[in-house]
Design a protein around this motif. Structure first.
Motif, mmCIF file in Angstrom:
data_model
loop_
_atom_site.group_PDB
_atom_site.id
_atom_site.type_symbol
_atom_site.label_atom_id
_atom_site.label_comp_id
_atom_site.label_asym_id
_atom_site.label_seq_id
_atom_site.Cartn_x
_atom_site.Cartn_y
_atom_site.Cartn_z
ATOM 1 N N ILE A 176 5.543 -5.996 5.226
ATOM 2 C CA ILE A 176 5.166 -5.389 6.389
ATOM 3 C C ILE A 176 6.268 -4.863 7.263
ATOM 4 N N VAL B 243 2.498 -3.720 12.348
ATOM 5 C CA VAL B 243 1.126 -4.091 12.684
ATOM 6 C C VAL B 243 0.572 -3.812 14.009
ATOM 7 N N THR C 113 -2.022 -2.288 9.075
ATOM 8 C CA THR C 113 -0.781 -2.626 8.695
ATOM 9 C C THR C 113 0.034 -1.646 8.041
#
Length: 125
Positions: free
Chosen positions: A21, A24, A52
């Motif tokens: 990631i 987000v 995301t």
């Protein structure tokens, strides 16, 4: 736990192996000005989304009508090269092709970071 940490934790089970990631943030599908007509029309029309951004793709999660943190399902995916910002005014609109995502100013730094990491950021002023 901060809201971004909660979002990242919810997204983690949906990631591919080796996917990380990068950003987000939350968004909504209905205009905030619809709320002027009353809370019921807004609740009926609006859907919250959690976006995301990973090193491989952009995943847009459906989080329901009541909040933007708890993942219900994957709504759709976008190519990682999709430019998300730069954010402007109080609400920034991202046209994904299937719907408009409205992102509040508190998430603009996440938009900028996602674009910077993808190389999709526009020219600097």
């Amino acid at each position: 736990m901060a809201v971004r940490d909660k979002m990242a934790a919810q997204a983690q089970p949906h990631l591919r192996e080796g996917e990380t990631i990068q950003a987000v943030f939350g968004s909504q599908t209905a205009s905030q000005y619809l709320f002027v007509a009353g809370w019921l029309p807004f609740i009926i029309v609006n859907k919250y989304r959690m976006v995301t951004v990973t090193n491989q793709r952009i995943i847009v999660f459906d989080t329901g009508r009541w909040g933007m943190v708890k993942v219900k399902s994957v709504a759709y995916e976008l190519p990682r090269t999709t430019q998300l910002g730069p954010g402007s005014k109080i609400w920034h609109v991202i046209n994904t092709g299937s719907e408009n995502l409205r992102v509040h100013r508190r998430f603009f730094k996440d938009l900028a970071e996602a674009d910077r990491l993808s190389g999709a950021a526009g020219p600097s002023a």
